[in-house]
Design a protein around this motif. Structure first.
Motif, PDB file in Angstrom:
ATOM      1  N   PRO A 214       0.785  -1.241   0.000  1.00  0.00           N
ATOM      2  CA  PRO A 214       0.000   0.000   0.000  1.00  0.00           C
ATOM      3  C   PRO A 214       0.817   1.293   0.000  1.00  0.00           C
ATOM      4  O   PRO A 214       1.951   1.335   0.484  1.00  0.00           O
ATOM      5  CB  PRO A 214      -0.805  -0.115   1.294  1.00  0.00           C
ATOM      6  N   LEU A 215       0.221   2.314  -0.557  1.00  0.00           N
ATOM      7  CA  LEU A 215       0.764   3.676  -0.501  1.00  0.00           C
ATOM      8  C   LEU A 215       0.348   4.273   0.837  1.00  0.00           C
ATOM      9  O   LEU A 215      -0.837   4.489   1.079  1.00  0.00           O
ATOM     10  CB  LEU A 215       0.217   4.517  -1.656  1.00  0.00           C
ATOM     11  N   LEU A 216       1.289   4.510   1.723  1.00  0.00           N
ATOM     12  CA  LEU A 216       0.979   5.056   3.037  1.00  0.00           C
ATOM     13  C   LEU A 216       0.678   6.551   2.984  1.00  0.00           C
ATOM     14  O   LEU A 216      -0.154   7.056   3.724  1.00  0.00           O
ATOM     15  CB  LEU A 216       2.134   4.817   4.015  1.00  0.00           C
ATOM     16  N   ASP A 217       1.391   7.258   2.108  1.00  0.00           N
ATOM     17  CA  ASP A 217       1.199   8.702   2.021  1.00  0.00           C
ATOM     18  C   ASP A 217       1.843   9.222   0.740  1.00  0.00           C
ATOM     19  O   ASP A 217       2.748   8.607   0.181  1.00  0.00           O
ATOM     20  CB  ASP A 217       1.824   9.406   3.237  1.00  0.00           C
ATOM     21  N   HIS A 218       1.338  10.338   0.283  1.00  0.00           N
ATOM     22  CA  HIS A 218       1.956  11.084  -0.817  1.00  0.00           C
ATOM     23  C   HIS A 218       2.180  12.487  -0.262  1.00  0.00           C
ATOM     24  O   HIS A 218       1.230  13.181   0.106  1.00  0.00           O
ATOM     25  CB  HIS A 218       1.028  11.115  -2.040  1.00  0.00           C
ATOM     26  N   ILE A 219       3.431  12.880  -0.155  1.00  0.00           N
ATOM     27  CA  ILE A 219       3.786  14.167   0.451  1.00  0.00           C
ATOM     28  C   ILE A 219       4.366  15.088  -0.615  1.00  0.00           C
ATOM     29  O   ILE A 219       5.283  14.709  -1.343  1.00  0.00           O
ATOM     30  CB  ILE A 219       4.808  13.977   1.594  1.00  0.00           C
ATOM     31  N   ILE A 220       3.806  16.284  -0.693  1.00  0.00           N
ATOM     32  CA  ILE A 220       4.285  17.283  -1.645  1.00  0.00           C
ATOM     33  C   ILE A 220       5.090  18.325  -0.883  1.00  0.00           C
ATOM     34  O   ILE A 220       4.609  18.903   0.099  1.00  0.00           O
ATOM     35  CB  ILE A 220       3.107  17.963  -2.382  1.00  0.00           C
ATOM     36  N   ILE A 221       6.304  18.553  -1.318  1.00  0.00           N
ATOM     37  CA  ILE A 221       7.222  19.446  -0.630  1.00  0.00           C
ATOM     38  C   ILE A 221       7.199  20.836  -1.266  1.00  0.00           C
ATOM     39  O   ILE A 221       7.401  20.980  -2.470  1.00  0.00           O
ATOM     40  CB  ILE A 221       8.664  18.897  -0.674  1.00  0.00           C
ATOM     41  N   GLY A 222       6.957  21.852  -0.440  1.00  0.00           N
ATOM     42  CA  GLY A 222       7.025  23.235  -0.888  1.00  0.00           C
ATOM     43  C   GLY A 222       8.212  23.932  -0.242  1.00  0.00           C
ATOM     44  O   GLY A 222       9.156  23.296   0.200  1.00  0.00           O
ATOM     45  N   ARG A 223       8.148  25.234  -0.180  1.00  0.00           N
ATOM     46  CA  ARG A 223       9.222  26.007   0.442  1.00  0.00           C
ATOM     47  C   ARG A 223       8.893  26.188   1.923  1.00  0.00           C
ATOM     48  O   ARG A 223       8.017  26.949   2.299  1.00  0.00           O
ATOM     49  CB  ARG A 223       9.389  27.364  -0.253  1.00  0.00           C
ATOM     50  N   ASN A 224       9.582  25.422   2.768  1.00  0.00           N
ATOM     51  CA  ASN A 224       9.374  25.448   4.221  1.00  0.00           C
ATOM     52  C   ASN A 224       7.954  25.039   4.607  1.00  0.00           C
ATOM     53  O   ASN A 224       7.471  25.412   5.677  1.00  0.00           O
ATOM     54  CB  ASN A 224       9.694  26.835   4.793  1.00  0.00           C
ATOM     55  N   THR A 225       7.307  24.293   3.755  1.00  0.00           N
ATOM     56  CA  THR A 225       5.970  23.787   4.049  1.00  0.00           C
ATOM     57  C   THR A 225       5.740  22.529   3.215  1.00  0.00           C
ATOM     58  O   THR A 225       6.525  22.219   2.318  1.00  0.00           O
ATOM     59  CB  THR A 225       4.895  24.848   3.754  1.00  0.00           C
ATOM     60  N   TYR A 226       4.667  21.810   3.499  1.00  0.00           N
ATOM     61  CA  TYR A 226       4.395  20.581   2.760  1.00  0.00           C
ATOM     62  C   TYR A 226       2.914  20.245   2.821  1.00  0.00           C
ATOM     63  O   TYR A 226       2.156  20.816   3.617  1.00  0.00           O
ATOM     64  CB  TYR A 226       5.216  19.423   3.329  1.00  0.00           C
ATOM     65  N   TYR A 227       2.504  19.314   1.983  1.00  0.00           N
ATOM     66  CA  TYR A 227       1.123  18.809   1.991  1.00  0.00           C
ATOM     67  C   TYR A 227       1.172  17.293   2.069  1.00  0.00           C
ATOM     68  O   TYR A 227       1.873  16.643   1.297  1.00  0.00           O
ATOM     69  CB  TYR A 227       0.390  19.232   0.720  1.00  0.00           C
ATOM     70  N   SER A 228       0.430  16.735   3.024  1.00  0.00           N
ATOM     71  CA  SER A 228       0.344  15.280   3.190  1.00  0.00           C
ATOM     72  C   SER A 228      -1.085  14.839   2.884  1.00  0.00           C
ATOM     73  O   SER A 228      -2.034  15.315   3.504  1.00  0.00           O
ATOM     74  CB  SER A 228       0.725  14.887   4.623  1.00  0.00           C
ATOM     75  N   TYR A 229      -1.243  13.935   1.922  1.00  0.00           N
ATOM     76  CA  TYR A 229      -2.572  13.433   1.596  1.00  0.00           C
ATOM     77  C   TYR A 229      -3.186  12.708   2.786  1.00  0.00           C
ATOM     78  O   TYR A 229      -4.367  12.858   3.083  1.00  0.00           O
ATOM     79  CB  TYR A 229      -2.492  12.490   0.388  1.00  0.00           C
ATOM     80  N   THR A 230      -2.364  11.916   3.478  1.00  0.00           N
ATOM     81  CA  THR A 230      -2.876  11.169   4.629  1.00  0.00           C
ATOM     82  C   THR A 230      -3.323  12.110   5.745  1.00  0.00           C
ATOM     83  O   THR A 230      -4.406  11.938   6.323  1.00  0.00           O
ATOM     84  CB  THR A 230      -1.799  10.206   5.158  1.00  0.00           C
ATOM     85  N   ASP A 231      -2.524  13.116   6.056  1.00  0.00           N
ATOM     86  CA  ASP A 231      -2.892  14.086   7.096  1.00  0.00           C
ATOM     87  C   ASP A 231      -4.162  14.830   6.717  1.00  0.00           C
ATOM     88  O   ASP A 231      -5.039  15.064   7.563  1.00  0.00           O
ATOM     89  CB  ASP A 231      -1.764  15.094   7.320  1.00  0.00           C
ATOM     90  N   ALA A 232      -4.277  15.215   5.450  1.00  0.00           N
ATOM     91  CA  ALA A 232      -5.443  15.965   4.985  1.00  0.00           C
ATOM     92  C   ALA A 232      -6.707  15.120   5.096  1.00  0.00           C
ATOM     93  O   ALA A 232      -7.767  15.615   5.490  1.00  0.00           O
ATOM     94  CB  ALA A 232      -5.224  16.432   3.555  1.00  0.00           C
TER      95      ALA A 232
END
Length: 239
Positions: A214-232
């Motif tokens: 399984p895919l546990l998470d997909h994390i997108i990295i920005g500038r000093n910030t990020y987006y986590s599909y699992t967290d969202a």
């Protein structure tokens, strides 16, 4: 004309070499550390005065309270524009900057836990800070969520990278992985998912179910910030 005060004529309390020997590197200011790296100044300045001027210029132009960090991130061509910094000194600065960068990344990786998206993102924000195009990585984990390996899947358009997603499952099967995490950066600095990001996540989840990895998470990295599909998704379920 003001007489140049050479380094050996400075008060003992201001001599970078002697201070480092007696008190340790942590006792030195940014300018004193940079002066040691520069070794020499100009005809009008000693190395410490040159270092102070460079850091003050960086702080003024970039508007940051962390001029050392900005100086290390400057391209080679811009470093050589500073009076007193030629080709060799610019090379030395970039070399020290790369050593610091690699140590920071390796230290963060040793502390990374897949149970925490913030810890993972912290590592990749450091890795992706100077990237000008999208890069995609995958992280394989065992049943206890310990990292097995970390690899770059590709770079460029995610639609092109998607074709090679089978590499994740082949590598995972060979290494006995339980699951994986996908990561990629947004060079714009904004980690907000695109429709392509959403489609990629949906497809990899389905593939992960089929492959029993399984895919546990997909994390997108920005500038000093990020987006986590699992967290969202967890946040959305709690509302």
């Amino acid at each position: 004309m003001k007489q140049k005060l050479i380094m050996k004529d400075l008060p003992l309390s201001e001599k970078p070499y002697e201070l480092l020997e007696s008190l340790g590197a942590s006792a030195l200011t940014d300018a004193q550390l940079l002066a040691i790296l520069l070794k020499t100044g100009t005809r009008e300045e000693n190395a410490l005065e040159t270092a102070l001027r460079i850091l003050a210029t960086v702080k003024e132009e970039e508007g940051s309270s962390e001029p050392f960090s900005l100086l290390f991130r400057m391209p080679f061509s811009k470093l050589t524009q500073f009076r007193g910094v030629g080709r060799v000194k610019a090379i030395q600065i970039k070399a020290v900057a790369e050593i610091a960068h690699r140590l920071s990344v390796r230290d963060a990786q040793t502390r990374m836990t897949v149970k925490d998206s913030a810890s993972i993102a912290c590592v990749f924000m450091e890795k992706a800070r100077d990237l000008t195009e999208e890069h995609v990585w995958y992280l394989l984990v065992d049943t206890k969520l310990h990292m097995i390996c970390l690899k770059e899947l590709g770079k460029g358009n995610l639609n092109q990278t998607l074709i090679d997603a089978k590499e994740i499952f082949l590598d995972g099967r060979e290494k006995g992985a339980y699951a994986f995490v996908l990561l990629h950066n947004h060079p714009s600095g904004d980690p907000t998912p695109s429709q392509c990001d959403n489609d990629l996540t949906r497809i990899l989840r389905k593939q992960g179910e089929i492959m029993q990895m399984p895919l546990l998470d997909h994390i997108i990295i920005g500038r000093n910030t990020y987006y986590s599909y699992t967290d969202a998704e967890q946040h959305s379920m709690s509302l």
